[in-house]
Scaffold this motif. Sequence first.
Motif, PDB file in Angstrom:
ATOM      1  N   GLY A  50       0.968  -7.497  12.523  1.00  0.00           N
ATOM      2  CA  GLY A  50       1.770  -8.053  11.449  1.00  0.00           C
ATOM      3  C   GLY A  50       2.174  -6.988  10.428  1.00  0.00           C
ATOM      4  O   GLY A  50       2.337  -5.811  10.757  1.00  0.00           O
ATOM      5  N   MET A  51       2.293  -7.397   9.162  1.00  0.00           N
ATOM      6  CA  MET A  51       2.732  -6.499   8.092  1.00  0.00           C
ATOM      7  C   MET A  51       1.595  -6.122   7.156  1.00  0.00           C
ATOM      8  O   MET A  51       1.833  -5.638   6.044  1.00  0.00           O
ATOM      9  CB  MET A  51       3.848  -7.182   7.288  1.00  0.00           C
ATOM     10  N   VAL A  52       0.357  -6.353   7.591  1.00  0.00           N
ATOM     11  CA  VAL A  52      -0.793  -6.133   6.704  1.00  0.00           C
ATOM     12  C   VAL A  52      -0.828  -4.717   6.173  1.00  0.00           C
ATOM     13  O   VAL A  52      -0.929  -4.483   4.960  1.00  0.00           O
ATOM     14  CB  VAL A  52      -2.113  -6.473   7.426  1.00  0.00           C
ATOM     15  N   MET A  53      -0.762  -3.723   7.063  1.00  0.00           N
ATOM     16  CA  MET A  53      -0.885  -2.339   6.625  1.00  0.00           C
ATOM     17  C   MET A  53       0.295  -1.916   5.747  1.00  0.00           C
ATOM     18  O   MET A  53       0.124  -1.172   4.770  1.00  0.00           O
ATOM     19  CB  MET A  53      -1.014  -1.402   7.820  1.00  0.00           C
ATOM     20  N   THR A  54       1.473  -2.415   6.053  1.00  0.00           N
ATOM     21  CA  THR A  54       2.639  -2.089   5.223  1.00  0.00           C
ATOM     22  C   THR A  54       2.436  -2.581   3.796  1.00  0.00           C
ATOM     23  O   THR A  54       2.699  -1.868   2.823  1.00  0.00           O
ATOM     24  CB  THR A  54       3.916  -2.723   5.811  1.00  0.00           C
ATOM     25  N   LYS A  55       1.929  -3.811   3.683  1.00  0.00           N
ATOM     26  CA  LYS A  55       1.694  -4.381   2.358  1.00  0.00           C
ATOM     27  C   LYS A  55       0.553  -3.676   1.634  1.00  0.00           C
ATOM     28  O   LYS A  55       0.602  -3.476   0.419  1.00  0.00           O
ATOM     29  CB  LYS A  55       1.406  -5.878   2.482  1.00  0.00           C
ATOM     30  N   LEU A  56      -0.478  -3.284   2.391  1.00  0.00           N
ATOM     31  CA  LEU A  56      -1.597  -2.571   1.769  1.00  0.00           C
ATOM     32  C   LEU A  56      -1.175  -1.177   1.294  1.00  0.00           C
ATOM     33  O   LEU A  56      -1.593  -0.718   0.232  1.00  0.00           O
ATOM     34  CB  LEU A  56      -2.766  -2.461   2.752  1.00  0.00           C
ATOM     35  N   LYS A  57      -0.339  -0.514   2.099  1.00  0.00           N
ATOM     36  CA  LYS A  57       0.164   0.798   1.682  1.00  0.00           C
ATOM     37  C   LYS A  57       0.986   0.672   0.400  1.00  0.00           C
ATOM     38  O   LYS A  57       0.882   1.505  -0.506  1.00  0.00           O
ATOM     39  CB  LYS A  57       1.017   1.414   2.790  1.00  0.00           C
ATOM     40  N   ARG A  58       1.787  -0.382   0.343  1.00  0.00           N
ATOM     41  CA  ARG A  58       2.583  -0.604  -0.868  1.00  0.00           C
ATOM     42  C   ARG A  58       1.670  -0.848  -2.069  1.00  0.00           C
ATOM     43  O   ARG A  58       1.922  -0.346  -3.168  1.00  0.00           O
ATOM     44  CB  ARG A  58       3.518  -1.799  -0.646  1.00  0.00           C
ATOM     45  N   LEU A  59       0.596  -1.590  -1.844  1.00  0.00           N
ATOM     46  CA  LEU A  59      -0.366  -1.872  -2.910  1.00  0.00           C
ATOM     47  C   LEU A  59      -1.003  -0.585  -3.428  1.00  0.00           C
ATOM     48  O   LEU A  59      -1.048  -0.334  -4.640  1.00  0.00           O
ATOM     49  CB  LEU A  59      -1.451  -2.822  -2.390  1.00  0.00           C
ATOM     50  N   TYR A  60      -1.507   0.253  -2.511  1.00  0.00           N
ATOM     51  CA  TYR A  60      -2.199   1.470  -2.927  1.00  0.00           C
ATOM     52  C   TYR A  60      -1.237   2.505  -3.512  1.00  0.00           C
ATOM     53  O   TYR A  60      -1.601   3.252  -4.421  1.00  0.00           O
ATOM     54  CB  TYR A  60      -2.988   2.064  -1.760  1.00  0.00           C
ATOM     55  N   ASN A  61      -0.016   2.552  -2.999  1.00  0.00           N
ATOM     56  CA  ASN A  61       0.969   3.468  -3.580  1.00  0.00           C
ATOM     57  C   ASN A  61       1.313   3.063  -5.006  1.00  0.00           C
ATOM     58  O   ASN A  61       1.527   3.911  -5.873  1.00  0.00           O
ATOM     59  CB  ASN A  61       2.243   3.495  -2.729  1.00  0.00           C
ATOM     60  N   ARG A  62       1.376   1.755  -5.233  1.00  0.00           N
ATOM     61  CA  ARG A  62       1.664   1.275  -6.582  1.00  0.00           C
ATOM     62  C   ARG A  62       0.502   1.577  -7.527  1.00  0.00           C
ATOM     63  O   ARG A  62       0.702   1.973  -8.676  1.00  0.00           O
ATOM     64  CB  ARG A  62       1.946  -0.238  -6.540  1.00  0.00           C
ATOM     65  N   ALA A  63      -0.714   1.407  -7.024  1.00  0.00           N
ATOM     66  CA  ALA A  63      -1.904   1.672  -7.842  1.00  0.00           C
ATOM     67  C   ALA A  63      -2.130   3.164  -8.032  1.00  0.00           C
ATOM     68  O   ALA A  63      -2.695   3.597  -9.023  1.00  0.00           O
ATOM     69  CB  ALA A  63      -3.140   1.049  -7.186  1.00  0.00           C
ATOM     70  N   ARG A  64      -1.691   3.971  -7.077  1.00  0.00           N
ATOM     71  CA  ARG A  64      -1.837   5.421  -7.073  1.00  0.00           C
ATOM     72  C   ARG A  64      -3.260   5.852  -7.449  1.00  0.00           C
ATOM     73  O   ARG A  64      -3.503   6.390  -8.532  1.00  0.00           O
ATOM     74  CB  ARG A  64      -0.840   6.073  -8.018  1.00  0.00           C
TER      75      ARG A  64
END
Length: 240
Positions: A202-216
């Motif tokens: 699914g899109m789990v990793m894509t969404k998690l990457k977006r989360l961590y990139n936003r949190a930096r």
Amino acid sequence: MLENIRIILVNTSHTGNIGAAARAMKTMGLSQLYLVDPVNEPDGKASAMSAGASDILANAKTVQTLSEAIADCGLVVGTSARSRTHAWPMLDPSSCAEKLVQEVEKYPVALVFGRENSGLTNEELQQCHFHVNIDANPDYSSLNLAAAVQVFSYEIRKAWRNKTQHDEHVNEYPLVEDLERFYEHLESTLQKTSFIVPKHPGMVMTKLKRLYNRARPEVAELNILRGILSAVDKAIKKAE
């Protein structure tokens, strides 16, 4: 740093104002007071108004001209009302303080205050790199000399504290390759826990990457996250 920031009072009429200015300086950690051709030297009234800042008065340097007071300074800012006839680079108190704190590491800097009734002369203002103005109530902009010194002293201390805290804590962020290794580790662990099904990720990793990139996350924070994943991996292996 604060020891190389000079407060210069030009041709001050009332000794009480000199004492009150010294008090304003000391409350914010400033100590370098220069007096240019004061009408009267600091006296008992100045000491009384200094309210414990007599050391600032005792160490104050008295000179005859502004040129003498700023001869070895690399940055000089003069307090002035805004003028439409003599345009000059203008600062507000906050940006003035930031500029003084930024440049004081290289050389002494000065903030110049004029006479109680007429301020600085055009000749004196032209010896300054910048002018600074307090945006007071236009209907009543009369500000006591010591009150003006207090405003700027506070802004200088605030800028100094901000710079000191920034220098003490400079964020260190992970490289892109470090983040990629973290994402690979995260995906592997989530697969082991069956949170991610390899055949249908699914899109789990894509969404998690977006989360961590936003949190930096910083380097230390990323290390904590990698430690958590390693602990989970060990627990899974042990359970198996």
